[in-house]
Write an enzyme that holds these catalytic residues in place. Sequence first.
Site, PDB file in Angstrom:
ATOM      1  N   GLU A   1      -8.726 -78.556  34.505  1.00 48.98           N
ATOM      2  CA  GLU A   1      -8.836 -79.572  34.910  1.00 48.98           C
ATOM      3  C   GLU A   1     -10.346 -80.503  35.471  1.00 48.98           C
ATOM      4  O   GLU A   1     -10.614 -81.398  35.344  1.00 48.98           O
ATOM      5  CB  GLU A   1      -7.601 -80.246  36.567  1.00 48.98           C
ATOM      6  CG  GLU A   1      -8.083 -81.694  37.287  1.00 48.98           C
ATOM      7  CD  GLU A   1      -7.193 -82.434  36.319  1.00 48.98           C
ATOM      8  OE1 GLU A   1      -6.781 -82.117  34.899  1.00 48.98           O
ATOM      9  OE2 GLU A   1      -6.861 -83.842  36.683  1.00 48.98           O
TER      10      GLU A   1
ATOM     11  N   TRP B   1      -5.433 -99.914  21.206  1.00 46.36           N
ATOM     12  CA  TRP B   1      -5.881 -98.755  20.430  1.00 46.36           C
ATOM     13  C   TRP B   1      -5.619 -98.325  19.270  1.00 46.36           C
ATOM     14  O   TRP B   1      -4.190 -97.966  18.845  1.00 46.36           O
ATOM     15  CB  TRP B   1      -5.359 -97.727  21.778  1.00 46.36           C
ATOM     16  CG  TRP B   1      -6.269 -96.073  22.360  1.00 46.36           C
ATOM     17  CD1 TRP B   1      -7.956 -96.047  22.576  1.00 46.36           C
ATOM     18  CD2 TRP B   1      -5.704 -94.733  20.884  1.00 46.36           C
ATOM     19  NE1 TRP B   1      -7.657 -94.685  21.789  1.00 46.36           N
ATOM     20  CE2 TRP B   1      -6.888 -94.439  21.863  1.00 46.36           C
ATOM     21  CE3 TRP B   1      -4.325 -94.982  20.071  1.00 46.36           C
ATOM     22  CZ2 TRP B   1      -6.503 -92.622  20.987  1.00 46.36           C
ATOM     23  CZ3 TRP B   1      -4.297 -93.749  19.759  1.00 46.36           C
ATOM     24  CH2 TRP B   1      -5.467 -92.460  19.762  1.00 46.36           C
TER      25      TRP B   1
ATOM     26  N   LYS C   1      -4.956 -94.763  28.319  1.00 48.05           N
ATOM     27  CA  LYS C   1      -4.767 -94.139  29.540  1.00 48.05           C
ATOM     28  C   LYS C   1      -3.086 -93.633  29.146  1.00 48.05           C
ATOM     29  O   LYS C   1      -2.828 -92.270  29.914  1.00 48.05           O
ATOM     30  CB  LYS C   1      -4.180 -95.207  30.679  1.00 48.05           C
ATOM     31  CG  LYS C   1      -3.421 -95.010  31.841  1.00 48.05           C
ATOM     32  CD  LYS C   1      -4.414 -93.523  32.226  1.00 48.05           C
ATOM     33  CE  LYS C   1      -4.107 -93.430  33.614  1.00 48.05           C
ATOM     34  NZ  LYS C   1      -4.314 -92.098  34.368  1.00 48.05           N
TER      35      LYS C   1
ATOM     36  N   LYS D   1     -11.762 -83.383  33.096  1.00 43.20           N
ATOM     37  CA  LYS D   1     -12.096 -84.587  33.725  1.00 43.20           C
ATOM     38  C   LYS D   1     -13.803 -84.863  32.818  1.00 43.20           C
ATOM     39  O   LYS D   1     -14.229 -85.730  32.614  1.00 43.20           O
ATOM     40  CB  LYS D   1     -12.072 -84.536  35.754  1.00 43.20           C
ATOM     41  CG  LYS D   1     -10.672 -84.301  35.887  1.00 43.20           C
ATOM     42  CD  LYS D   1     -10.057 -86.148  35.811  1.00 43.20           C
ATOM     43  CE  LYS D   1      -9.674 -86.443  35.291  1.00 43.20           C
ATOM     44  NZ  LYS D   1      -8.303 -85.549  34.364  1.00 43.20           N
TER      45      LYS D   1
ATOM     46  N   HIS E   1     -14.806 -61.331  28.368  1.00 43.93           N
ATOM     47  CA  HIS E   1     -14.014 -61.276  27.272  1.00 43.93           C
ATOM     48  C   HIS E   1     -14.947 -62.240  26.356  1.00 43.93           C
ATOM     49  O   HIS E   1     -14.224 -62.317  24.867  1.00 43.93           O
ATOM     50  CB  HIS E   1     -12.920 -61.416  27.176  1.00 43.93           C
ATOM     51  CG  HIS E   1     -12.044 -59.897  28.524  1.00 43.93           C
ATOM     52  ND1 HIS E   1     -11.723 -58.503  27.786  1.00 43.93           N
ATOM     53  CD2 HIS E   1     -11.574 -60.213  29.396  1.00 43.93           C
ATOM     54  CE1 HIS E   1     -11.315 -58.810  29.428  1.00 43.93           C
ATOM     55  NE2 HIS E   1     -11.215 -59.135  29.690  1.00 43.93           N
TER      56      HIS E   1
ATOM     57  N   CYS F   1      -1.481 -99.206  23.595  1.00 46.01           N
ATOM     58  CA  CYS F   1      -2.045-100.993  23.252  1.00 46.01           C
ATOM     59  C   CYS F   1      -1.703-101.364  23.655  1.00 46.01           C
ATOM     60  O   CYS F   1      -0.237-100.882  24.783  1.00 46.01           O
ATOM     61  CB  CYS F   1      -1.915-101.329  21.585  1.00 46.01           C
ATOM     62  SG  CYS F   1      -1.983-100.162  20.051  1.00 46.01           S
TER      63      CYS F   1
ATOM     64  N   ARG G   1      -4.717 -99.433  28.383  1.00 51.88           N
ATOM     65  CA  ARG G   1      -4.192 -98.669  27.828  1.00 51.88           C
ATOM     66  C   ARG G   1      -4.554 -99.059  26.295  1.00 51.88           C
ATOM     67  O   ARG G   1      -4.189 -98.384  25.284  1.00 51.88           O
ATOM     68  CB  ARG G   1      -2.611 -99.061  27.233  1.00 51.88           C
ATOM     69  CG  ARG G   1      -1.978 -99.464  28.233  1.00 51.88           C
ATOM     70  CD  ARG G   1      -0.345-100.350  28.180  1.00 51.88           C
ATOM     71  NE  ARG G   1       0.412 -99.956  27.513  1.00 51.88           N
ATOM     72  CZ  ARG G   1       1.033 -99.393  27.279  1.00 51.88           C
ATOM     73  NH1 ARG G   1       1.367 -98.923  28.495  1.00 51.88           N
ATOM     74  NH2 ARG G   1       1.873 -98.493  26.214  1.00 51.88           N
TER      75      ARG G   1
ATOM     76  N   ASN H   1       2.495-102.569  19.203  1.00 53.66           N
ATOM     77  CA  ASN H   1       2.165-101.277  20.003  1.00 53.66           C
ATOM     78  C   ASN H   1       3.356 -99.763  19.773  1.00 53.66           C
ATOM     79  O   ASN H   1       4.156-100.020  19.985  1.00 53.66           O
ATOM     80  CB  ASN H   1       2.186-101.315  22.138  1.00 53.66           C
ATOM     81  CG  ASN H   1       1.734 -99.630  22.245  1.00 53.66           C
ATOM     82  OD1 ASN H   1       1.148 -99.178  21.090  1.00 53.66           O
ATOM     83  ND2 ASN H   1       2.661 -99.275  23.343  1.00 53.66           N
ATOM     84  N   GLY H   2       2.510 -98.803  18.564  1.00 52.01           N
ATOM     85  CA  GLY H   2       3.211 -97.976  18.170  1.00 52.01           C
ATOM     86  C   GLY H   2       2.832 -97.695  16.627  1.00 52.01           C
ATOM     87  O   GLY H   2       1.425 -97.735  16.172  1.00 52.01           O
TER      88      GLY H   2
ATOM     89  N   GLU I   1     -13.860 -86.025  29.267  1.00 50.41           N
ATOM     90  CA  GLU I   1     -13.087 -86.821  29.266  1.00 50.41           C
ATOM     91  C   GLU I   1     -13.905 -88.414  29.722  1.00 50.41           C
ATOM     92  O   GLU I   1     -13.827 -89.293  28.787  1.00 50.41           O
ATOM     93  CB  GLU I   1     -11.555 -87.110  29.535  1.00 50.41           C
ATOM     94  CG  GLU I   1     -11.888 -87.260  31.052  1.00 50.41           C
ATOM     95  CD  GLU I   1      -9.967 -87.427  31.119  1.00 50.41           C
ATOM     96  OE1 GLU I   1      -9.144 -87.777  30.021  1.00 50.41           O
ATOM     97  OE2 GLU I   1      -9.244 -87.255  32.011  1.00 50.41           O
TER      98      GLU I   1
HETATM   99  C1  AGP Z   1      -5.943 -87.388  32.141  1.00 51.56           C
HETATM  100  O1  AGP Z   1      -6.957 -87.336  33.072  1.00 51.56           O
HETATM  101  C2  AGP Z   1      -6.226 -87.218  30.855  1.00 51.56           C
HETATM  102  N1  AGP Z   1      -6.198 -89.192  30.652  1.00 51.56           N
HETATM  103  C3  AGP Z   1      -4.741 -87.207  29.960  1.00 51.56           C
HETATM  104  O2  AGP Z   1      -4.719 -85.815  29.785  1.00 51.56           O
HETATM  105  C4  AGP Z   1      -3.115 -87.620  30.195  1.00 51.56           C
HETATM  106  O3  AGP Z   1      -3.357 -86.742  31.700  1.00 51.56           O
HETATM  107  C5  AGP Z   1      -2.367 -86.940  29.708  1.00 51.56           C
HETATM  108  O4  AGP Z   1      -2.281 -88.012  28.673  1.00 51.56           O
HETATM  109  C6  AGP Z   1      -0.983 -87.055  29.717  1.00 51.56           C
HETATM  110  O5  AGP Z   1      -0.406 -87.996  29.843  1.00 51.56           O
HETATM  111  P1  AGP Z   1       0.535 -88.505  31.299  1.00 51.56           P
HETATM  112  O6  AGP Z   1       0.949 -88.230  32.395  1.00 51.56           O
HETATM  113  O7  AGP Z   1       1.507 -90.181  31.307  1.00 51.56           O
HETATM  114  O8  AGP Z   1       2.367 -88.080  29.994  1.00 51.56           O
END
Ligand code: AGP
Length: 623
Positions: free
Chosen positions: A496, A77, A618, A500, A519, A2, A27, A103-104, A503
């Site tokens: 990766e 969030w 994020k 991408k 497999h 958040c 965030r 936030n938390g 998500e």
């Molecule tokens: C990456 O596209 C994602 N948003 C997510 O997997 C991110 O890499 C992960 O949460 C780790 O975040 P950080 O690198 O800030 O620790």
Amino acid sequence: MCGIVGYVGHREAGSIVIEGLSRLEYRGYDSAGLAVHRGPGVFETVRSLGATAELTRQAKEEGFELGGRVAIGHTRWATHGAPSVRNAHPHISYNGRIALVHNGIIENHAELRREMEAEGASPSWWLSDTDTETLAHWIEHCRPRGGSLLDAVRLALGEVVGAYAVLILDVPTGELIAARRSSPLAIGIGNFEVFIASDAIPIVEHVQDIIYLDDGDIVQVEPRGANEVPNVRLFNLAEEGQVERQAVRVELKVEELGRGGHETFMMKEVCEQPVTVRDCLRGRLTPGDSPIALGGLEAAWPHLLRARRIHIVACGTSWHAGLIGKHLIETLTRIPCEVDYASEFRYRDPIVGPGDVVLAISQSGETADTRAALELALERGATPVGVVNVVGSSISRLAGCGIYTRSGVEIGVASTKAFTGQVTALVLLALGMAHSLGTLDRGAYEELKAELDTVPDKIAEVLENLGPVLAAADAHTSARDWLFLGRGVSFPVALEGALKLKEISYAHAEAYPAGEMKHGPIALVEPTCPTVFVLPGDVHYEKSLSNLQEVLARSGPVVAIVTRGNRELPEGVGHVIEVPTTHELLSPLLTVVPLQVLAHRVASNRDCNVDRPRNLAKSVTVE
Ligand code: AGP
């Protein structure tokens, strides 16, 4: 998770806080809210679903005045309680004395509520489903008779279990109290005004000298006359009296916070990679036979060189960078390297201790699991190292030494330039260690350094030839399932690419080592399931080509990311995307870029919110 913002000063507090919240939407953005102090005993709140644009609209609709000299705000969030107005922050204590944004996660919120109800609290106090509201009641419940808000906060937080960055507005006085444990909080003290926020981004356009609070820190801000500097006092739960904290200069230009003419922050950040990778190399990639200059690693260097094992801990995209780091470190230094999801490492009683190095990779430097994994490593006597983007973040400070990736602010929730920054930093690390250990002959060392120096321009070349990528994305936009395959360092790139795509476009995508196809995963191959092969001209090329032909033989559409000038692809490959040749170990820095653009295009074609994908945030600062 958040975003929270607070302001005390002579300007329009509500407007400054809303502007600050808009900078923190990466965030979290499922709901937002604001509280403005109007004068002794008088405050007003406005809350809305959605992000700050909706909050601004709601405020206008309600005729909510953004004036006032003290305000706190929140962009959410959801962790406890669905996204809704009733669960949006700020939350008010049962006696109306404080308004609070958080936030938390308050892990023992249920116990605290039971304790209050056992002492007479009425269930009618609770108007939301959030843990945060319980914290607001708890603080007032702990306020000693005639005690100050600071007294109440010290007592209350001493009983709280969990993570918090919290801003508390004292309604009678307009005083602001901030406190943090595990969730980040930054402060900027300007002329006659004070800014507090989850990170530096909402502050730097006003103040560049930023104080990052430590765990247990509490800040008391007392507003004074319009032309008087508010009183600011810093405390820590573990100490008597006031404490001192050093400010760091954060060089961040406001224009860095815009989209720079791009349709999305993500695309802007993809296109920044030639510059950000160059920035990561600057001053570190020294010429010829000289050592790699990694000043931030001085304290850990001897431990790295004689490490029994290097444990990489990370999450998501950073974990993928870690897998590439394993290849780099083991190939160039012959030191064993393990890569763990941080969320797994911290709970599996890992075999780690003195003699080991634990390397935490994190863009935000605030990911709860990665931070906890590093804390466990420290408790066990291992040497901590960070590969982090955000300067002054919790993980970078916990590690105490490491490499900043210098990728700049990454706003897009889908990480792109931070990934290539992490891989670049890991290349520098492995090269530097190999040079010190003598595990790489001088010729190979100099050749790899020279090739690394060409990578930023080669990334730019990839970005100048996106036609084939866009065509591949357009051809398969409607696909519900995708496969991404690669071998060696190209397998983490395939992972990766799959992350991408899933998500930001919400298509199902998974990645496998190409050799794993037989497999099981090959059962998924059918005309509606495109397979993306990451296929640079490396030692694995021939083997992966066989896998590609197995897919074609089953009428699976193929998208191939290959090295320029590659002419050995069989008939039937639907889309060929070429990247410049480079050293095998550096190929991820080039082959990942088309996958970033592919995901972006598919998501855009599907009208998805690329910068704020559903359900995501994020920085995952809670478990
Ligand atoms: C990456 O596209 C994602 N948003 C997510 O997997 C991110 O890499 C992960 O949460 C780790 O975040 P950080 O690198 O800030 O620790």
